[in-house]
Design an enzyme around this catalytic site. Structure first.
Site, short mmCIF file in Angstrom:
data_model
loop_
_atom_site.label_atom_id
_atom_site.label_comp_id
_atom_site.label_asym_id
_atom_site.label_seq_id
_atom_site.Cartn_x
_atom_site.Cartn_y
_atom_site.Cartn_z
N CYS A 98 0.85 -1.19 0.00
CA CYS A 98 0.00 0.00 0.00
C CYS A 98 0.88 1.23 0.00
CB CYS A 98 -0.91 0.01 1.22
SG CYS A 98 -2.01 1.44 1.33
N HIS A 115 -10.28 1.48 1.30
CA HIS A 115 -9.69 2.75 1.74
C HIS A 115 -10.76 3.78 2.09
CE1 HIS A 115 -5.37 2.88 1.78
NE2 HIS A 115 -5.25 2.35 0.58
N HIS A 173 -9.18 -3.37 -2.53
CA HIS A 173 -8.21 -2.57 -1.78
C HIS A 173 -8.62 -1.10 -1.77
CE1 HIS A 173 -3.84 -1.88 -0.56
NE2 HIS A 173 -4.28 -0.66 -0.80
N GLU A 174 -8.99 -0.56 -2.93
CA GLU A 174 -9.33 0.86 -3.00
C GLU A 174 -10.69 1.15 -2.38
OE1 GLU A 174 -7.02 2.87 -3.62
OE2 GLU A 174 -5.68 1.28 -4.32
#
Length: 235
Positions: A131, A177, A173-174
């Site tokens: 990351c 966030h 993953h995004e």
């Protein structure tokens, strides 16, 4: 797995001011690192806080920051902006063996607002992940192999798309966030490696050696995949 991230306390005015300061600086902003509270708060859903011009300029800037890093995704909270916005793109040349192992195919650029995902089926796979907001470290993360992504486009259209393989990993993953979740929250912490140790010991396409020697998910019956950990997803 659920996480108790708290909603951002930024007002609309503060969000707009933050964006305008970043856009007006005339330089690429730094990527904030773990420990900054904005990475641990649920970002504000996008509902027109910015003008069309500001939103377009912000997306262009985020894409430039992502490319410079380099990475394959970047979320607005990683620039200190608590908005549910992320950009994704994967055009890196990857060794064919690694690409085959992780199901990695090019991902054309797109921006997503208010993303949420759901697993499609029960298949899972694990790969080393990094990351851009956690510099110098990588760890194995077990994730759904395929997901359905629900998001809003820049023109306000609500879309539903399906992704699999490495593209699904980037999407997850995004999306995480903007909901205050970092990949380490989902990682096998015994797999945690600094970049130098990863490159020296665990960079083969298969993670069996790392799994055995570091002692994470030791049962070979586990549905645990393999892969390499760069460029960073966060990314």
């Amino acid at each position: 797995m659920s996480f108790d991230a708290i909603p951002t306390d930024y007002s609309v005015a503060r969000i707009v001011e933050t964006v305008q300061q970043i856009l007006g600086a005339g330089v690429l902003p730094p990527i904030i690192q773990a420990g900054h509270p904005v990475l641990r708060h649920v970002a504000a859903p996008y509902d027109g806080q910015l003008s069309d011009a500001e939103l377009g300029h912000l997306i262009d800037l985020m894409r430039s920051v992502m490319h410079k890093a380099p990475g394959v995704g970047l979320a607005a909270p990683q620039l200190g902006i608590p908005l549910q916005l992320a950009v994704l793109e994967d055009q890196f040349e990857v060794d064919p063996e690694v690409a085959a192992v992780r199901g990695r195919e090019p991902l054309p650029f797109f921006a997503m607002l208010n993303p949420r995902y759901q697993p499609l089926g029960t298949a899972t796979a694990a790969f080393y992940e990094g990351c851009l907001s956690i510099g110098g470290l990588q760890a194995a993360v077990l994730r759904p192999e395929s997901v359905r992504l629900d998001y809003t486009t820049l023109d306000g259209t609500q879309l539903e798309r399906s992704f699999s393989g490495w593209q699904a990993r980037i999407v997850q993953h995004e999306s995480d966030h903007v909901h205050g979740v970092l990949y380490l929250d989902r990682a096998e912490l015994r797999s945690l490696s600094c970049n130098a140790e990863y490159a020296a010991r665990w960079s083969q396409p298969d993670i069996d050696r790392a799994r055995q020697e570091l002692g994470f998910l030791p049962d070979p019956a586990e549905d645990y995949g393999s892969g390499a950990g760069f460029p960073s997803v966060g990314k």
